[in-house]
Design a protein around this motif. Structure first.
Motif, PDB file in Angstrom:
ATOM      1  N   PRO A 186       5.938  -5.146  37.629  1.00 37.16           N
ATOM      2  CA  PRO A 186       6.059  -3.936  36.826  1.00 37.16           C
ATOM      3  C   PRO A 186       7.533  -3.738  36.410  1.00 37.16           C
ATOM      4  CG  PRO A 186       4.849  -3.498  38.857  1.00 37.16           C
ATOM      5  CD  PRO A 186       5.429  -4.866  38.979  1.00 37.16           C
ATOM      6  N   PRO A 187       7.844  -3.042  35.347  1.00 35.23           N
ATOM      7  CA  PRO A 187       6.888  -2.339  34.487  1.00 35.23           C
ATOM      8  C   PRO A 187       6.086  -3.269  33.582  1.00 35.23           C
ATOM      9  CG  PRO A 187       9.109  -2.127  33.601  1.00 35.23           C
ATOM     10  CD  PRO A 187       9.238  -2.852  34.910  1.00 35.23           C
ATOM     11  N   ARG A 189       3.457  -3.432  30.283  1.00 37.90           N
ATOM     12  CA  ARG A 189       2.915  -2.700  29.132  1.00 37.90           C
ATOM     13  C   ARG A 189       2.377  -3.751  28.140  1.00 37.90           C
ATOM     14  NH1 ARG A 189       6.296   2.082  26.126  1.00 37.90           N
ATOM     15  NH2 ARG A 189       7.178   2.329  28.219  1.00 37.90           N
ATOM     16  N   ASP A 218       3.473   1.107  36.116  1.00 37.41           N
ATOM     17  CA  ASP A 218       4.873   1.393  36.457  1.00 37.41           C
ATOM     18  C   ASP A 218       4.859   2.495  37.517  1.00 37.41           C
ATOM     19  OD1 ASP A 218       7.598   1.355  36.450  1.00 37.41           O
ATOM     20  OD2 ASP A 218       7.828   1.854  34.332  1.00 37.41           O
ATOM     21  N   GLU A 219       6.021   2.979  37.877  1.00 35.24           N
ATOM     22  CA  GLU A 219       6.043   4.145  38.764  1.00 35.24           C
ATOM     23  C   GLU A 219       5.685   5.371  37.926  1.00 35.24           C
ATOM     24  OE1 GLU A 219       9.666   4.362  41.080  1.00 35.24           O
ATOM     25  OE2 GLU A 219       9.772   2.174  41.101  1.00 35.24           O
ATOM     26  N   TYR A 312       3.247   1.945  42.785  1.00 35.88           N
ATOM     27  CA  TYR A 312       2.893   1.807  41.366  1.00 35.88           C
ATOM     28  C   TYR A 312       1.532   2.408  41.040  1.00 35.88           C
ATOM     29  CZ  TYR A 312       6.727  -1.538  41.167  1.00 35.88           C
ATOM     30  OH  TYR A 312       7.943  -2.115  41.234  1.00 35.88           O
ATOM     31  N   GLY A 314      -1.100   2.921  37.349  1.00 35.40           N
ATOM     32  CA  GLY A 314      -1.215   2.421  35.973  1.00 35.40           C
ATOM     33  C   GLY A 314      -2.528   2.829  35.348  1.00 35.40           C
TER      34      GLY A 314
END
Ligand code: PHE
Length: 348
Positions: A186-187, A189, A218-219, A312, A314
């Motif tokens: 992560p991150p 996307r 992500d966080e 994390y 998501g």
């Protein structure tokens, strides 16, 4: 004697004229000018003439012979010309006729739509990931928290590969989530789109269809992020900022909570009827259209790929592309996408 020469000359000229092939000309040449030819007979008889006559007649005979040799040559080249004329007559082309335009291919509506979606997601910071269409059972099901007895694995739905017991034609683009998370930190996307396969076939289902998968990890990722991304995407792809979304609870083993994403009908704008009062056929008067499956990535899935689910979070979504294209362009049968009829494809 002079008359004999004149007669022979005119005879040979007539014959030459009539000769319509090279071999016919050759025959005439042999007959008149050849060693055993008629002209030589005359030459031979010159010796019987007086010296004066010999000179005069001899000169005439020589000149005539030269003339006739030239006439034969000329006939050869005439014949060559005639041959070329015949070819030209037979094989002529009219270079002024306008050319035929080859039929040029056209981008398929679905490919175009996928490009448009890609652009929209790219603007929100998503990059494109990819995965195989022949997928391992492990990625298509197990890693996605789909247990062995889940109905999605049913023989009715999944195409299993005969000799490769552990392979399927991917039933969804979700395995790309796993493949990507296994190889990235992560991150995250990403979007992933492409062909998916299920044993299903009617006006709105085809055994091969297209999905676009989205994944953001992500966080501090929350449902608010999911809602913002889906709403943005829908407003942009339908080019209508009045579009609203709603999320209904649903079940997908790899998300928790799981949901279906609906958007207001782009035709009646959620009213269920048109301005004229006519009932909306697209949304069957309910004002909403089902667009995607989505949810927050299941902690078990995060663990499966080695992420710490305490750190994390998501979201993920999966959109049926074909249906969205049908909605946007008012296409009433899925079959039209796959017939490759240019009369259909060229409209877009
Ligand atoms: N893969 C699911 C399907 O094909 C859709 C989905 C994707 C649902 C991501 C939730 C999250 O039905």
């Amino acid at each position: 004697m002079q008359e004999k020469i004149q007669k022979l000359k005119s005879d040979m000229l007539v014959n030459l004229k009539a000769a319509s092939s090279e071999s016919a000309i050759k025959d005439v040449e042999v007959k008149y000018l050849g060693r055993q030819g008629l002209f030589n007979d005359i030459m031979k008889s010159l010796k019987d003439l007086s010296d004066d006559d010999k000179r005069i007649v001899g000169k005439l005979a020589n000149e005539t012979k030269k003339e006739l040799e030239a006439a034969a040559e000329k006939r050869y080249s005439e014949l060559e010309g005639e041959k070329l004329d015949a070819i030209a007559d037979e094989e002529w082309i009219d270079v002024t006729v306008p050319g035929k335009k080859p039929a040029v291919g056209h981008r398929h509506l679905i490919s175009k739509f996928i490009d448009d979606l890609e652009m929209i997601f790219a603007k929100m910071g998503f990059s494109v990931a990819d995965g195989p269409e022949v997928e391992l059972e492990h990625y298509n099901f197990n890693q996605l928290n789909i247990p062995d007895d889940h109905p999605a694995r049913d023989m009715q739905d999944t195409f299993w590969l005969k000799d490769l017991k552990k392979h399927v034609l991917r039933t969804q683009t979700s395995p790309v989530q796993i493949r990507h998370m296994e190889t990235h930190e992560p991150p995250i996307r990403i979007i992933a789109m492409g062909k998916t396969f299920r044993k299903d076939s009617d006006a709105t289902h085809s055994p091969m269809f297209h999905q676009i998968e989205g994944l953001m990890v992500d966080e501090n990722i929350s449902m608010a992020n999911l809602k913002a991304v889906m709403t943005q995407m829908l407003q942009q792809i339908f080019e209508d900022t009045s579009i609203k979304t709603r999320f209904r609870v649903s079940y997908f083993p790899f998300v928790e909570p799981g949901m279906e994403v609906d958007c207001t009908c782009p035709i009646c704008h959620g009213d269920g009827k048109l301005d004229t009062g006519v009932p909306c056929r697209l949304c069957k008067q309910c004002g909403w259209l089902e667009i995607a499956g989505a949810g927050m990535v299941h902690p078990q899935v995060l663990e499966n790929v080695g992420y710490d689910p305490k750190k994390y979070t998501g979201f993920a979504f999966g959109i049926g592309i074909d249906r969205m294209v049908m909605i946007k362009y008012r296409v009433n049968h899925l079959r039209l996408f796959f017939e490759n009829d240019l009369r259909f494809i060229n409209q877009f």
